[in-house]
Design a protein around this motif. Structure first.
Motif, short mmCIF file in Angstrom:
data_model
loop_
_atom_site.label_atom_id
_atom_site.label_comp_id
_atom_site.label_asym_id
_atom_site.label_seq_id
_atom_site.Cartn_x
_atom_site.Cartn_y
_atom_site.Cartn_z
N GLY A 153 -10.29 6.70 -22.52
CA GLY A 153 -9.47 7.89 -22.56
C GLY A 153 -9.50 8.71 -21.29
N TRP A 154 -10.21 8.25 -20.24
CA TRP A 154 -10.30 9.05 -19.02
C TRP A 154 -9.02 8.89 -18.21
N GLY A 155 -8.40 9.99 -17.90
CA GLY A 155 -7.12 9.95 -17.20
C GLY A 155 -7.22 10.10 -15.70
N CYS A 220 -0.12 17.01 -23.37
CA CYS A 220 0.06 16.12 -22.22
C CYS A 220 -1.22 15.80 -21.46
N ILE A 222 -4.26 15.11 -22.09
CA ILE A 222 -5.19 14.07 -22.48
C ILE A 222 -4.89 12.77 -21.74
N CYS A 223 -3.64 12.58 -21.31
CA CYS A 223 -3.27 11.40 -20.52
C CYS A 223 -3.01 11.77 -19.06
N HIS A 224 -2.21 12.81 -18.85
CA HIS A 224 -1.87 13.22 -17.49
C HIS A 224 -2.90 14.24 -17.01
N SER A 225 -3.92 13.74 -16.31
CA SER A 225 -4.98 14.62 -15.83
C SER A 225 -4.53 15.43 -14.61
N LEU A 232 -2.47 7.40 -14.57
CA LEU A 232 -1.16 7.85 -15.05
C LEU A 232 -0.61 8.89 -14.09
N MET A 260 5.36 5.51 -22.02
CA MET A 260 5.45 6.96 -22.19
C MET A 260 6.19 7.25 -23.49
#
Length: 311
Positions: A153-155, A220, A222-225, A232, A260
């Motif tokens: 889960g690390w973005g 957003c 959580i994916c787009h760090s 991502l 997406m």
């Protein structure tokens, strides 16, 4: 490492949503906690500093080791430090007494299983998280490992990772005694200043941007760090065409084939507009900062604090 987790006031016992993360809490990694704490409400700052764990947050916020443990006694037989807390590659142990593992910095390391001594280190130029495996064909033993940063889960990509410097192309690498050199990817070009964003719509206010920031964190982030060279897209670096298609991407699923999802059932048009306004504002700030760094001859690589939230 331990992490600070807290539920912001007013977010307790939120109703469960069928679609959504439903975390209801915020989390700050202890590696970032000392720097992030001044930005939190004063009562929370005081409560955190009063904890006995605050001492080790300052002294040693994380550790990362590969350890050989005697299962009969629970004692550590040997330990080897990793480069950072995100190093967590799988391990292969062989009957002949070898331990083989990879690192985020891109090395395949072979150790003596009894002592942990490094017998061989091979630079691959690709971050490794997967566990190596071994097989034999016609009397020749091979060791194979899948490369690539991801999972968990690390973005974002840590700066010490090969994926940060050389990209994240996934490869299957196979080794044998007497094998040839591993082809190492070239370094990525230096970061360039963020593109100039479009002008804000006339009806966008500070309240709109604030609402968009809250919605971005909830749906957003959580994916787009929004970190440099993240797996991502960093949405602070959107190209003009992406800005033009923003609503179609978020609500209509224009990039569904790329992974997406569309948020037509979770986000109203006003929310999408507010998120876009927030990202335009973020991009403008980033561009201004990076132009200043470029003018001063400084690198543009810098990451923001990692604060995971769903509120």
């Amino acid at each position: 490492m331990g992490n600070l987790m807290f539920i912001p006031p007013g977010q307790e016992n939120q109703p469960h949503r069928k679609q959504g993360i439903n975390a209801g809490a915020a989390m700050i990694f202890t590696s970032d906690l000392e720097a992030a704490l001044p930005g939190l409400p004063q009562p929370l700052q005081e409560a955190v500093k009063a904890l006995p764990q605050w001492k080790w947050v300052k002294d040693k916020p994380f550790s990362s080791q590969l350890r050989a443990v005697d299962p009969a006694t629970g004692e550590t037989k040997w330990a080897a430090d990793f480069d950072g807390w995100q190093d967590r590659a799988g391990v292969l142990a062989t009957q002949s007494g070898l331990v083989v593992h990879g690192t985020l910095s891109g090395k395949v390391i072979v150790r003596d299983a009894d002592t942990g001594e490094v017998l061989k280190s091979i630079d691959t130029g690709s971050s490794i998280l997967a566990a190596p495996m071994t097989y034999r064909v016609k009397g020749v033993q091979y060791i194979a490992v899948q490369t690539g940063w991801g999972g968990g889960g690390w973005g974002f990509v840590p700066p010490y990772a090969a994926a940060y410097a050389k990209g994240n192309a996934n490869r299957l690498l196979v080794f044998r005694l007497g094998g040839g050199e591993v082809p190492v990817p070239d370094d990525l070009p230096p970061l360039e200043p963020a593109p100039e964003p479009p002008e804000q719509a006339e009806d966008v206010t500070e309240e709109t941007i604030a609402m968009g920031g809250a919605a971005f964190m909830e749906y957003c982030s959580i994916c787009h760090s929004n970190q440099p060279r993240a797996p991502l897209p960093d949405l602070r670096r959107m190209a003009p065409g992406t800005h033009e298609a923003f609503d179609r991407i978020v609500r209509e699923g224009l990039l569904l084939g790329n992974g997406m999802p569309r948020f037509h059932d979770l986000l109203e048009p006003e929310q999408v507009k507010a998120i876009h306004a927030f990202l335009i504002d973020q991009q403008a700030q980033l561009r201004e900062r990076e132009l200043e760094l470029e003018a001063a001859g400084k690198p543009l690589d810098s990451r923001s604090l990692t604060i995971l939230s769903n509120f």
